[in-house]
Scaffold this motif. Structure first.
Motif, PDB file in Angstrom:
ATOM      1  N   LEU A  46       5.401   2.929 -12.070  1.00 24.20           N
ATOM      2  CA  LEU A  46       5.481   4.237 -12.407  1.00 24.20           C
ATOM      3  C   LEU A  46       5.438   4.242 -14.250  1.00 24.20           C
ATOM      4  CD1 LEU A  46       5.770   7.130 -11.695  1.00 24.20           C
ATOM      5  CD2 LEU A  46       7.446   7.175 -11.295  1.00 24.20           C
ATOM      6  N   ASN A  47       6.390   3.213 -15.253  1.00 19.39           N
ATOM      7  CA  ASN A  47       6.684   3.607 -16.152  1.00 19.39           C
ATOM      8  C   ASN A  47       5.082   3.566 -16.493  1.00 19.39           C
ATOM      9  OD1 ASN A  47       8.678   4.582 -18.059  1.00 19.39           O
ATOM     10  ND2 ASN A  47       9.215   2.740 -16.412  1.00 19.39           N
ATOM     11  N   ALA A  77       0.987  -1.439   0.156  1.00 18.13           N
ATOM     12  CA  ALA A  77      -0.229   0.206   0.252  1.00 18.13           C
ATOM     13  C   ALA A  77       0.952   1.299   0.268  1.00 18.13           C
ATOM     14  CB  ALA A  77      -0.792   0.017   0.942  1.00 18.13           C
ATOM     15  N   ARG A  78       1.814   1.533   0.738  1.00 17.13           N
ATOM     16  CA  ARG A  78       2.835   2.462   0.673  1.00 17.13           C
ATOM     17  C   ARG A  78       4.139   1.773  -0.558  1.00 17.13           C
ATOM     18  NH1 ARG A  78       7.232   3.525   5.259  1.00 17.13           N
ATOM     19  NH2 ARG A  78       8.060   5.533   4.439  1.00 17.13           N
ATOM     20  N   LEU A  79       4.043   1.690  -1.109  1.00 20.66           N
ATOM     21  CA  LEU A  79       4.622   1.415  -2.313  1.00 20.66           C
ATOM     22  C   LEU A  79       3.882   1.950  -3.418  1.00 20.66           C
ATOM     23  CD1 LEU A  79       6.865   0.399  -4.618  1.00 20.66           C
ATOM     24  CD2 LEU A  79       5.381  -1.236  -4.825  1.00 20.66           C
ATOM     25  N   LEU A  80       2.602   2.033  -3.572  1.00 21.73           N
ATOM     26  CA  LEU A  80       1.361   2.471  -4.524  1.00 21.73           C
ATOM     27  C   LEU A  80       1.061   3.945  -3.740  1.00 21.73           C
ATOM     28  CD1 LEU A  80      -0.918  -0.053  -5.225  1.00 21.73           C
ATOM     29  CD2 LEU A  80       1.208  -0.577  -6.354  1.00 21.73           C
ATOM     30  N   GLY A  81       1.297   4.189  -2.789  1.00 24.14           N
ATOM     31  CA  GLY A  81       1.176   5.182  -1.930  1.00 24.14           C
ATOM     32  C   GLY A  81       2.413   6.508  -2.734  1.00 24.14           C
ATOM     33  N   ASP A  82       3.464   5.902  -2.835  1.00 22.79           N
ATOM     34  CA  ASP A  82       4.681   6.558  -2.945  1.00 22.79           C
ATOM     35  C   ASP A  82       4.683   6.869  -4.541  1.00 22.79           C
ATOM     36  OD1 ASP A  82       5.862   6.394  -0.511  1.00 22.79           O
ATOM     37  OD2 ASP A  82       7.141   4.625  -0.934  1.00 22.79           O
ATOM     38  N   ILE A  83       4.557   5.711  -5.931  1.00 20.23           N
ATOM     39  CA  ILE A  83       4.159   5.803  -6.939  1.00 20.23           C
ATOM     40  C   ILE A  83       3.250   7.559  -7.538  1.00 20.23           C
ATOM     41  CG2 ILE A  83       3.171   4.847  -9.125  1.00 20.23           C
ATOM     42  CD1 ILE A  83       4.099   2.231  -7.740  1.00 20.23           C
ATOM     43  N   VAL A  84       1.934   7.205  -6.448  1.00 19.80           N
ATOM     44  CA  VAL A  84       0.971   8.358  -6.800  1.00 19.80           C
ATOM     45  C   VAL A  84       1.627   9.877  -6.250  1.00 19.80           C
ATOM     46  CG1 VAL A  84      -1.146   9.255  -5.997  1.00 19.80           C
ATOM     47  CG2 VAL A  84      -0.867   7.291  -6.059  1.00 19.80           C
ATOM     48  N   THR A  85       2.325   9.509  -5.372  1.00 20.45           N
ATOM     49  CA  THR A  85       3.321  10.838  -4.863  1.00 20.45           C
ATOM     50  C   THR A  85       3.936  11.333  -5.959  1.00 20.45           C
ATOM     51  OG1 THR A  85       3.405   9.893  -2.231  1.00 20.45           O
ATOM     52  CG2 THR A  85       4.348  12.201  -3.198  1.00 20.45           C
ATOM     53  N   LEU A  86       4.842  10.341  -6.607  1.00 22.62           N
ATOM     54  CA  LEU A  86       6.229  10.856  -8.016  1.00 22.62           C
ATOM     55  C   LEU A  86       5.053  11.147  -9.030  1.00 22.62           C
ATOM     56  CD1 LEU A  86       8.382   8.077  -7.217  1.00 22.62           C
ATOM     57  CD2 LEU A  86       8.771  10.571  -6.918  1.00 22.62           C
ATOM     58  N   THR A 121      -3.813  -1.510  -8.781  1.00 22.54           N
ATOM     59  CA  THR A 121      -4.543  -2.463  -8.046  1.00 22.54           C
ATOM     60  C   THR A 121      -3.063  -2.663  -7.259  1.00 22.54           C
ATOM     61  OG1 THR A 121      -5.087  -3.638  -9.848  1.00 22.54           O
ATOM     62  CG2 THR A 121      -6.722  -1.811  -8.873  1.00 22.54           C
ATOM     63  N   ALA A 122      -3.952  -3.672  -6.360  1.00 26.05           N
ATOM     64  CA  ALA A 122      -2.431  -4.805  -6.388  1.00 26.05           C
ATOM     65  C   ALA A 122      -3.665  -6.076  -5.404  1.00 26.05           C
ATOM     66  CB  ALA A 122      -1.385  -4.131  -5.586  1.00 26.05           C
TER      67      ALA A 122
END
Length: 642
Positions: free
Chosen positions: A423-424, A380-389, A443-444
């Protein structure tokens, strides 16, 4: 190969032996010296009505006798258990015997037993009811029978025996053919391919149940269906010319991309020619060759990837050292009590630094070997970081959302590679949406406790035919001069290196790319150790020291191989972590041997910025720089003995 052939021959011999025994009219059984069933024929089972469990290898003679007593084979028995014990004791004597007895059903059988040289015995049971009746009749009326009548009776008896043998042979042949058909059908169902036959009426006369594995959402049972109804319009239109050629007697092979499923399918067409030379139908073999096609496409880009690797290899060492320092500082910032916004920025900066190192690593390693660098990851944190980037790059009318199902506990993933790949995909989805309104969904979820499936959906126009065909090829782009063509190729490379795969396709309202990676749980970790850290670069040594201490280890430092040898005698050292390149003097790989010679009995693990295929890394566990604290923890968990 030889062992498989031997097993096949043994299996064939066993089958032939059983078939031969089944042709014998008498009942036959063989038990070993432990009174356990070895082999018997079908007549033995049928004569006494035995269940399958009692004619299975290893079945006990005692259980068979008990079953016969309970089923009334021996008539009324006063003490069944004593009767069973007596029969078992008689059997253990292993003495030749012949007897005739009348069964409870009134029929008479002869029982002839003979011991075997290697232990155990064989028994033959013959139904002699008809013979006994003939003997009785002959004895009572012998004076009335002429020689001619006796000859006719004997001839009739021989004819009946021959007829019985023929019937037994026919029944056995029928059983064997039925078994062969069953095995052929089971084999066809197990094959990872669709096997079918289409008649001249364009309807299926045979099919295994694998069509849905090739073309999802296809009917499961298609026998009797017209090819268009079974395959759908898209696939049917693609194969129609080859079916027409097949009915003209021409074999062919077709490979095509199925837009509806995103699969690439190879189909072989073989005419079914009858005895008169006429084509009565077509046999069809269909396989999903999506991954094979992707691999072929990737291989065609080898020369381009080698060029990219040559251009970037000179930068890798210095740039990796720089990023190791940055990631170490970011890890320390992440442990501080920072405002929420600042914490997000720290995480995003660390992610960007990882992406910077991963970018050169991906380009340089597209044509060569790569290593997966797993660490404990909160999905969940990984996906959140992707959204932030990604959010600052999105247009004002774009909406991005994430969904995580069933992945609450951390899992082992190559965080940098996975973040870069996703991210790509998000940025590709942004470009597909254009400046207008649109939605991106990331989604994951776990799949069958085996995979983590990441999916990126967008509400754009979907993939074109050319993109479905070549999107995973390196340097293929639909963005003209604005695209590098490396995005999806990097996603594909990351998935394959991790042991997963990528699927691209279109939905009713846009495109979808799914990436499946192996689902691996995080180990509980090791007890803290006293670590000898050997690194000649002061800033890197400080960063790695902080990481080790944050993981609970105690650290003593050495700036050179010589200094490490001087410290090797300190009591309690439980691990050595050394860079390979240590300036003048010994290298880290040579240091490992010197430390062992100095009497230090502790694991020696290495870290390095050298390329993965450098010979100085060969045969040793090496942690590639730059690395995060999580990657260091996962590396130690994987390499240290429990």
């Amino acid at each position: 190969m030889g062992g498989a052939a031997l097993d096949l021959k043994i299996t064939d011999i066993a089958a032939l032996t059983q078939a031969g025994l089944n042709l014998i009219q008498q009942a036959l059984s063989i038990y070993d010296d432990d009174l356990r069933f070895v082999v018997g024929n079908r007549t033995f089972q049928d004569m006494f009505g035995l269940p399958d469990r009692l004619v299975t290898q290893g079945a006990r003679f005692e259980d068979t006798i008990r079953f016969l007593v309970e089923s009334g084979e021996y008539g009324a028995v006063d003490d069944p258990e004593q009767f069973v014990r007596d029969r078992v004791e008689q059997a253990k004597a292993f003495e030749p015997h012949y007897m005739e007895r009348t069964r409870a059903n009134g029929r008479t059988i002869s029982v002839e037993g003979s011991p075997l040289p290697q232990g155990g015995w064989v028994t033959v049971y013959t139904d002699i009811t008809a013979i006994k009746r003939q003997e009785a009749m002959l004895r009572s009326r012998s004076e009335e029978l002429s020689d001619k009548l006796l000859a006719h009776a004997e001839e009739l008896s021989q004819t009946n025996r021959a007829l019985a043998a023929t019937n037994a042979a026919l029944e056995e042949a029928k059983r064997q053919l039925t078994e062969m058909e069953r095995r052929a059908r089971v084999t066809a169902e197990m094959m990872p391919a669709h096997i079918a036959r289409i008649g001249r009426d364009w309807r299926y006369s045979y099919s295994n149940r694998q069509l849905a594995a090739i073309l999802p959402d296809s009917p499961r049972n298609i026998v009797g269906l017209h090819a268009r109804d079974a395959l759908g319009d898209e696939a049917f239109e693609r194969i129609t010319p080859h079916l027409e050629r097949g009915f003209d007697g021409e074999a062919s092979v077709l490979e095509f991309a199925h837009e509806g499923s995103g699969r690439r399918v190879r189909v072989a067409f073989t005419p079914d020619v009858d005895q008169d030379g006429a084509v009565s139908g077509i046999y069809i073999l269909s396989t999903d060759v999506t991954e094979e096609a992707q691999a072929r496409a990737a291989l065609t880009q080898t020369r381009k990837r080698e060029l990219a690797a040559q251009l970037t290899s000179g930068l890798a060492h210095d740039f990796s050292n720089l990023l190791t320092i940055i990631l170490g500082l970011q890890a320390r910032l992440g442990q501080m009590d920072l405002p929420e916004d600042a914490g997000q920025l720290v995480g995003a900066t660390a992610g960007a630094a990882r992406r910077g190192g991963a970018l050169l690593d991906r380009i340089a390693s597209l044509s060569g070997s790569r290593e997966v660098r797993p660490e404990a990851v909160d999905v969940a944190r990984l996906l959140g970081d992707i959204v932030t980037l990604a959010r600052p790059t999105l247009h004002a009318d774009h909406v991005i959302e994430t969904k995580v199902e069933g992945l609450e506990a951390p899992v082992l993933l190559d965080a940098g590679g996975t973040q870069d790949a996703l991210l790509n995909l998000v940025l590709n989805a942004r470009d597909a949406l254009g400046p207008g309104p649109g939605r991106i969904t990331l989604t994951a979820r776990p799949v069958a406790e085996t995979w983590i499936e990441f999916a990126v959906d967008d509400t754009g126009p979907g993939f074109s035919d050319a993109a479905l065909e070549h999107a995973l090829d390196a340097f293929f782009t639909t963005k003209g001069g604005e695209g590098s063509g490396l995005g999806l190729a990097m996603v594909y490379d990351h998935a394959k290196m991790s042991g997963g795969h990528v699927r691209i396709g279109n939905r009713a309202d846009g495109a979808r790319v799914t990436m499946r990676l192996p689902l691996r749980a995080v180990d509980e970790g090791h007890d803290p150790r006293f670590v000898l850290l050997v690194e000649d670069h002061d800033d890197i040594r400080a960063s790695v020291r902080e990481m080790l201490m944050a993981l609970g280890h105690k650290v003593i430092e050495a700036a050179s191989a010589e200094e490490a040898l001087e410290l090797a005698g300190i009591e309690g050292i439980g691990l050595v972590l050394s860079d390979i390149m240590l300036g003048p003097g010994l290298t880290g790989d040579a240091l490992a041997g010197e430390l062992a010679g100095a009497g230090l009995d502790a694991p020696v693990l290495l870290m390095s910025s050298l390329p993965a295929d450098d010979p100085r890394r060969a045969g040793r566990a090496v942690l590639s720089k730059p690395f995060t604290q999580g990657q260091l923890a996962a590396f130690l968990d994987a390499e240290l003995p429990r």
